[in-house]
Design a protein around this motif. Structure first.
Motif, PDB file in Angstrom:
ATOM      1  N   SER A   7     -21.524 -46.461  42.928  1.00  0.00           N
ATOM      2  CA  SER A   7     -21.225 -45.299  42.082  1.00  0.00           C
ATOM      3  C   SER A   7     -21.737 -45.008  40.849  1.00  0.00           C
ATOM      4  O   SER A   7     -22.509 -46.164  40.298  1.00  0.00           O
ATOM      5  CB  SER A   7     -19.654 -45.628  41.945  1.00  0.00           C
ATOM      6  OG  SER A   7     -19.548 -46.591  41.102  1.00  0.00           O
ATOM      7  N   ASP A   9     -21.453 -42.967  37.041  1.00  0.00           N
ATOM      8  CA  ASP A   9     -20.454 -42.322  36.103  1.00  0.00           C
ATOM      9  C   ASP A   9     -20.712 -40.709  35.913  1.00  0.00           C
ATOM     10  O   ASP A   9     -21.883 -40.356  36.100  1.00  0.00           O
ATOM     11  CB  ASP A   9     -20.477 -43.072  34.578  1.00  0.00           C
ATOM     12  CG  ASP A   9     -19.906 -44.400  34.783  1.00  0.00           C
ATOM     13  OD1 ASP A   9     -19.379 -44.808  35.479  1.00  0.00           O
ATOM     14  OD2 ASP A   9     -20.409 -45.133  33.699  1.00  0.00           O
ATOM     15  N   ARG A  10     -19.455 -39.954  35.880  1.00  0.00           N
ATOM     16  CA  ARG A  10     -19.562 -38.639  35.417  1.00  0.00           C
ATOM     17  C   ARG A  10     -20.487 -38.462  34.251  1.00  0.00           C
ATOM     18  O   ARG A  10     -20.415 -39.322  33.307  1.00  0.00           O
ATOM     19  CB  ARG A  10     -18.343 -38.266  35.063  1.00  0.00           C
ATOM     20  CG  ARG A  10     -18.207 -36.595  34.858  1.00  0.00           C
ATOM     21  CD  ARG A  10     -16.919 -36.104  34.728  1.00  0.00           C
ATOM     22  NE  ARG A  10     -16.553 -35.683  33.525  1.00  0.00           N
ATOM     23  CZ  ARG A  10     -15.441 -35.330  33.057  1.00  0.00           C
ATOM     24  NH1 ARG A  10     -14.105 -35.300  33.933  1.00  0.00           N
ATOM     25  NH2 ARG A  10     -15.155 -34.990  31.746  1.00  0.00           N
ATOM     26  N   ALA A  12     -23.682 -39.194  34.285  1.00  0.00           N
ATOM     27  CA  ALA A  12     -24.847 -39.788  34.356  1.00  0.00           C
ATOM     28  C   ALA A  12     -26.164 -39.054  34.483  1.00  0.00           C
ATOM     29  O   ALA A  12     -27.302 -39.365  34.293  1.00  0.00           O
ATOM     30  CB  ALA A  12     -24.609 -41.148  35.262  1.00  0.00           C
ATOM     31  N   SER A  73      -8.777 -45.324  30.556  1.00  0.00           N
ATOM     32  CA  SER A  73      -9.920 -45.130  31.491  1.00  0.00           C
ATOM     33  C   SER A  73     -11.008 -44.532  30.325  1.00  0.00           C
ATOM     34  O   SER A  73     -10.864 -43.719  29.960  1.00  0.00           O
ATOM     35  CB  SER A  73      -9.789 -44.183  32.661  1.00  0.00           C
ATOM     36  OG  SER A  73     -11.170 -43.691  33.041  1.00  0.00           O
ATOM     37  N   LYS A  74     -12.174 -45.180  30.229  1.00  0.00           N
ATOM     38  CA  LYS A  74     -13.199 -44.776  29.366  1.00  0.00           C
ATOM     39  C   LYS A  74     -14.361 -43.753  30.076  1.00  0.00           C
ATOM     40  O   LYS A  74     -14.706 -43.270  29.477  1.00  0.00           O
ATOM     41  CB  LYS A  74     -13.904 -45.854  28.882  1.00  0.00           C
ATOM     42  CG  LYS A  74     -13.147 -46.863  28.117  1.00  0.00           C
ATOM     43  CD  LYS A  74     -13.778 -47.914  27.326  1.00  0.00           C
ATOM     44  CE  LYS A  74     -12.946 -48.948  26.494  1.00  0.00           C
ATOM     45  NZ  LYS A  74     -13.461 -50.108  25.962  1.00  0.00           N
ATOM     46  N   GLU A  75     -14.294 -44.264  31.284  1.00  0.00           N
ATOM     47  CA  GLU A  75     -15.357 -43.333  32.213  1.00  0.00           C
ATOM     48  C   GLU A  75     -14.736 -42.949  33.262  1.00  0.00           C
ATOM     49  O   GLU A  75     -13.839 -43.259  34.094  1.00  0.00           O
ATOM     50  CB  GLU A  75     -16.534 -44.240  32.443  1.00  0.00           C
ATOM     51  CG  GLU A  75     -17.345 -44.681  31.313  1.00  0.00           C
ATOM     52  CD  GLU A  75     -18.042 -45.815  31.510  1.00  0.00           C
ATOM     53  OE1 GLU A  75     -18.029 -46.366  32.781  1.00  0.00           O
ATOM     54  OE2 GLU A  75     -18.934 -46.201  30.817  1.00  0.00           O
ATOM     55  N   LEU A  76     -15.400 -41.864  33.944  1.00  0.00           N
ATOM     56  CA  LEU A  76     -14.910 -41.083  35.375  1.00  0.00           C
ATOM     57  C   LEU A  76     -16.208 -41.425  36.269  1.00  0.00           C
ATOM     58  O   LEU A  76     -17.121 -41.138  35.725  1.00  0.00           O
ATOM     59  CB  LEU A  76     -14.584 -39.726  34.980  1.00  0.00           C
ATOM     60  CG  LEU A  76     -13.430 -39.290  34.062  1.00  0.00           C
ATOM     61  CD1 LEU A  76     -13.046 -37.902  34.101  1.00  0.00           C
ATOM     62  CD2 LEU A  76     -12.100 -40.229  34.703  1.00  0.00           C
ATOM     63  N   ILE A  77     -15.674 -41.355  37.530  1.00  0.00           N
ATOM     64  CA  ILE A  77     -16.685 -41.723  38.571  1.00  0.00           C
ATOM     65  C   ILE A  77     -17.389 -40.130  38.626  1.00  0.00           C
ATOM     66  O   ILE A  77     -16.635 -39.194  38.901  1.00  0.00           O
ATOM     67  CB  ILE A  77     -16.071 -42.242  39.835  1.00  0.00           C
ATOM     68  CG1 ILE A  77     -15.489 -43.531  39.576  1.00  0.00           C
ATOM     69  CG2 ILE A  77     -17.127 -42.269  40.819  1.00  0.00           C
ATOM     70  CD1 ILE A  77     -14.871 -44.305  40.648  1.00  0.00           C
ATOM     71  N   GLY A  78     -18.762 -40.166  38.742  1.00  0.00           N
ATOM     72  CA  GLY A  78     -19.273 -38.983  39.054  1.00  0.00           C
ATOM     73  C   GLY A  78     -19.858 -38.656  40.542  1.00  0.00           C
ATOM     74  O   GLY A  78     -19.665 -37.857  41.260  1.00  0.00           O
ATOM     75  N   ASP A 107     -23.330 -48.484  39.924  1.00  0.00           N
ATOM     76  CA  ASP A 107     -22.808 -49.688  39.787  1.00  0.00           C
ATOM     77  C   ASP A 107     -22.372 -50.091  41.177  1.00  0.00           C
ATOM     78  O   ASP A 107     -22.203 -49.160  42.113  1.00  0.00           O
ATOM     79  CB  ASP A 107     -21.455 -49.302  39.155  1.00  0.00           C
ATOM     80  CG  ASP A 107     -20.359 -50.594  39.004  1.00  0.00           C
ATOM     81  OD1 ASP A 107     -20.557 -51.269  38.132  1.00  0.00           O
ATOM     82  OD2 ASP A 107     -19.217 -50.293  39.597  1.00  0.00           O
TER      83      ASP A 107
END
Length: 118
Positions: A7, A9-10, A12, A73-78, A107
């Protein structure tokens, strides 16, 4: 075999100029077609910020729904790709292909199997 989540991050891919995005999409699709042909592809997809129906939400144990990501949550999945491969090294090879196609770091995490659900 084991399943691995690949995965990013949003945001990225925000460094990629809009004019280059079609080529990036074609490259990513080519990697997925290669994974399908190799028999390791399980699933792939991305998340959009353009539609209110796809915005993140948190559902608490009492059923309360809160719009937005989990507060800590610090990051969101993109975007995600799931592969089913025999080794971590094989998962890392696929992640490298996805990273090159999408022009962003990936990741890699192994799914934990629940023996009661297998």
């Amino acid at each position: 075999m084991a399943q691995y989540l690949i995965s990013f991050d949003r945001g990225a891919m925000d460094h990629i100029p809009a004019a280059d995005l079609p080529a990036v999409g074609r490259a990513a699709h080519a990697v997925i077609r290669e994974a399908e042909a190799a028999g390791v592809f399980v699933f792939a997809g991305g998340f959009s910020d353009d539609d209110a129906e796809v915005e993140p939400a948190v559902v608490a144990v009492d059923g309360l729904v809160t719009d937005g990501p989990y507060p800590e949550s610090k990051e969101l999945i993109g975007g995600v790709t799931i592969v089913d491969v025999p080794t971590r090294e094989e998962a890392l090879k696929w992640a490298a292909k996805v990273a090159a196609a999408c022009q962003c770091a990936q990741d890699v995490r192994k799914f934990m199997r629940d023996p009661e659900l297998i």
